[in-house]
Design an enzyme around this catalytic site. Structure first.
Site, short mmCIF file in Angstrom:
data_model
loop_
_atom_site.label_atom_id
_atom_site.label_comp_id
_atom_site.label_asym_id
_atom_site.label_seq_id
_atom_site.Cartn_x
_atom_site.Cartn_y
_atom_site.Cartn_z
CG LEU A 127 -1.78 1.16 1.36
CD1 LEU A 127 -2.95 1.09 0.48
CD2 LEU A 127 -2.58 1.22 2.70
CD GLU B 282 1.97 4.52 -4.50
OE1 GLU B 282 2.16 5.65 -5.00
OE2 GLU B 282 1.30 3.60 -5.00
N GLY C 184 1.84 7.66 2.86
CA GLY C 184 1.83 6.80 3.95
C GLY C 184 0.56 6.71 4.74
CB SER C 185 -0.86 8.79 7.24
OG SER C 185 0.06 8.64 8.17
CD GLU D 224 -0.89 -3.74 9.88
OE1 GLU D 224 -2.02 -3.70 10.18
OE2 GLU D 224 -0.26 -4.62 9.66
CD GLU E 249 1.02 11.20 16.28
OE1 GLU E 249 1.20 10.24 15.22
OE2 GLU E 249 1.38 11.38 17.15
C1 LIG Z 1 8.79 -1.59 9.87
C2 LIG Z 1 7.93 -1.39 8.85
C3 LIG Z 1 7.12 -2.01 8.03
C4 LIG Z 1 6.05 -1.64 7.19
N1 LIG Z 1 5.18 -2.55 6.31
C5 LIG Z 1 4.39 -2.18 5.59
C6 LIG Z 1 3.86 -3.17 4.46
O1 LIG Z 1 4.11 -4.24 4.92
N2 LIG Z 1 3.00 -2.48 3.81
C7 LIG Z 1 2.67 -1.20 3.66
O2 LIG Z 1 2.12 -0.91 2.53
N3 LIG Z 1 3.29 -0.30 4.40
C8 LIG Z 1 4.23 -0.91 5.22
N4 LIG Z 1 4.80 0.14 6.16
C9 LIG Z 1 4.64 1.53 5.99
C10 LIG Z 1 3.87 2.19 7.26
O3 LIG Z 1 2.50 1.67 7.22
C11 LIG Z 1 3.85 3.83 7.10
O4 LIG Z 1 5.09 4.10 7.47
C12 LIG Z 1 2.74 4.35 8.03
O5 LIG Z 1 1.60 4.11 7.29
C13 LIG Z 1 2.98 5.83 8.12
O6 LIG Z 1 3.21 6.28 7.09
P1 LIG Z 1 4.51 7.28 6.92
O7 LIG Z 1 5.62 6.69 7.32
O8 LIG Z 1 4.54 7.86 5.43
O9 LIG Z 1 4.27 8.61 7.81
P2 LIG Z 1 3.38 9.95 7.43
O10 LIG Z 1 2.19 9.68 6.80
O11 LIG Z 1 4.36 10.87 6.53
O12 LIG Z 1 3.35 10.44 9.04
C14 LIG Z 1 4.27 11.19 9.43
C15 LIG Z 1 3.77 11.89 10.75
O13 LIG Z 1 2.78 12.83 10.65
C16 LIG Z 1 1.66 12.33 11.28
N5 LIG Z 1 0.46 12.58 10.50
C17 LIG Z 1 0.00 12.18 9.25
N6 LIG Z 1 -0.98 12.51 8.80
C18 LIG Z 1 -1.50 13.11 9.87
C19 LIG Z 1 -2.83 13.69 10.22
N7 LIG Z 1 -3.84 13.84 9.01
N8 LIG Z 1 -3.16 14.37 11.42
C20 LIG Z 1 -2.04 14.39 12.37
N9 LIG Z 1 -1.09 13.70 12.22
C21 LIG Z 1 -0.65 13.28 10.94
C22 LIG Z 1 1.84 11.00 11.56
O14 LIG Z 1 1.16 10.40 12.85
C23 LIG Z 1 3.42 10.73 11.66
O15 LIG Z 1 3.69 11.21 12.87
C24 LIG Z 1 5.85 -0.43 7.01
C25 LIG Z 1 6.54 0.62 7.74
C26 LIG Z 1 7.64 0.11 8.59
C27 LIG Z 1 8.36 1.49 9.56
#
Ligand SMILES: Cc1cc2nc3c(=O)[nH]c(=O)nc-3n(C[C@H](O)[C@H](O)[C@H](O)COP(=O)(O)OP(=O)(O)OC[C@H]3O[C@@H](n4cnc5c(N)ncnc54)[C@H](O)[C@@H]3O)c2cc1C
Length: 381
Positions: A125, A127, A131-132, A366, A370
């Site tokens: 999922l 990219e 992420g979020s 997952e 936040e």
């Molecule tokens: C070890 C590991 C394994 C993983 N495995 C998978 C996998 O198998 N498949 C997959 O698809 N992904 C996977 N991921 C990705 C993971 O799901 C994402 O890292 C996660 O969803 C957060 O996205 P991001 O890192 O882009 O953070 P961001 O979305 O960029 O967030 C950065 C910060 O901003 C905050 N934030 C973001 N949006 C908001 C909002 N609207 N309001 C308030 N605060 C906000 C967040 O809480 C966070 O503190 C994995 C990640 C890790 C570290």
């Protein structure tokens, strides 16, 4: 109301505890240190039915359901969080969607193999720019004859380079006036398909026995019959799966915190501070009591969410509450465990040092902490 597990789940819990203690825990420190993906262990897990909790026995799974998965995988997480995440992703995000959303044809080709552990799966999922905000993904799947042609990059994919197939999300509806959430579809993508390549394994703070990689797709042809669920409904599928996945990660946090508490109580009889056994210090006893109470609360939230999902009842807020509480409580428990054990706990050869590193990510993937708050408040308001 009955808080007891039934006979079947009690037996599953006992078996899992024994397996975790005898087979998973002994080598966990080495797997972490040397970043060893647990292939041999996973084969044993497959034999025990740990790849198909959410699939019926007649279709190759164990049929223990979400509650059974929570009960069993807590034991695995307490022994090795890297092994846990590999199994949790496979069950919640791969076997489960094929069971729940696949056409009969798709099921007949994939379900038995994923549920029995013959093949390992991953979930694609995230990219580089999403992420979020998963709906902002850029990967596209363009129709071409009897296939969709996929192009894009997925990041941080658990088991990406070890898996034989993946549940992948891509934009199929090119009409930009549609909301992002209605432009995405889900596919079962066979990793034998040409055009798939991988980045190097991500070096990471914890979960070093698990593999996390980028997966690149260049003109990957996925047959139309591999569409999972309805076209344009992929975002809803992704979100539904994450409700289950969140309980899985809450359980991971719970298992890690339990291991931290056990490490502390195991060490106490031999520890003296200021000339007296540390177990006689009221401060230390209060810390232990706080961790134990948090653990119980986390377990009850996890079991409630898992049970609601098994019953097919509303559980979006409950799953997020379990993840929010369990992951925060677990990080605090690990921090306290290091504090209580002093310099010994900070050393790289002590289990709580690994637990503290493993625990950090539970508040990130997952859905971050936040995001859980956003989900819960959205349900309430
Ligand atoms: C070890 C590991 C394994 C993983 N495995 C998978 C996998 O198998 N498949 C997959 O698809 N992904 C996977 N991921 C990705 C993971 O799901 C994402 O890292 C996660 O969803 C957060 O996205 P991001 O890192 O882009 O953070 P961001 O979305 O960029 O967030 C950065 C910060 O901003 C905050 N934030 C973001 N949006 C908001 C909002 N609207 N309001 C308030 N605060 C906000 C967040 O809480 C966070 O503190 C994995 C990640 C890790 C570290």
């Amino acid at each position: 109301m009955n808080f007891d597990l039934d006979e079947r789940l009690l037996r599953a819990q006992e078996d899992a505890r024994r397996f975790a203690e005898e087979r998973v825990a002994p080598d966990a420190a080495r797997r972490d240190r040397e970043k060893i993906f647990p292939n041999d262990l996973l084969r044993e897990c497959a034999d025990l039915g740990y790849f198909g909790f959410l699939v019926s026995e007649s279709e190759g799974g164990s049929g223990l359901g979400n509650l059974g998965q929570a009960v069993v995988l807590e034991e695995i997480a307490a022994a090795c969080a890297g092994t846990h995440v590999t199994l949790s992703v496979h069950n919640s995000l791969v076997s489960s969607p094929i069971n729940k959303f696949a056409s009969d044809d798709l099921k007949s080709r994939y379900l038995r193999d994923v549920a029995s552990g013959k093949v390992l799966g991953c979930y694609l999922l995230t990219e580089p720019g999403s992420g979020s905000d998963a709906a902002a993904m850029k990967t596209t799947a363009r129709e071409d004859g009897d296939s969709f042609v996929l192009n894009g990059d997925k990041m941080w994919i658990t088991s990406g380079d070890e898996a034989q197939l993946g549940i992948v999300f891509a934009v199929t509806e090119m009409d930009e006036s549609l909301p992002d959430t209605k432009r995405i579809s889900a596919f079962v993508m066979d990793f034998d398909d040409p055009g798939i390549s991988f980045g190097k394994r991500e070096p990471k703070l914890g979960l070093r026995a698990s593999s996390t990689v980028a997966v690149f797709m260049k003109d990957v042809r996925v047959p139309k019959v591999n569409l999972l669920g309805e076209r344009g409904r992929g975002f809803n599928i992704a979100m539904d799966l994450l409700n289950g996945g969140r309980v899985g990660i809450a359980v991971q946090a719970l298992g890690i915190a339990r291991a931290a508490l056990e490490a502390v109580t195991r060490a106490f009889p031999d520890m003296r501070r200021a000339g007296r056994p540390i177990g006689k210090s009221q401060l230390a006893r209060f810390r232990v009591a706080e961790i134990a109470a948090d653990l119980d609360a986390a377990r009850l939230l996890c079991w409630r969410a898992a049970w609601l999902r098994d019953e097919g009842r509303e559980h979006i807020a409950e799953a997020s509450m379990a993840k929010l509480f369990a992951t925060q409580a677990s990080n605090e428990a690990c921090r306290r465990a290091v504090e209580l054990l002093g310099e010994a706990g900070y050393g790289s050869d002590h289990v709580v040092e690994r637990l503290m590193r493993d625990c950090r990510v539970t508040e990130l993937y997952e859905g971050t902490t936040e995001v859980q708050k956003l989900v819960i408040s959205r349900q309430l308001l």
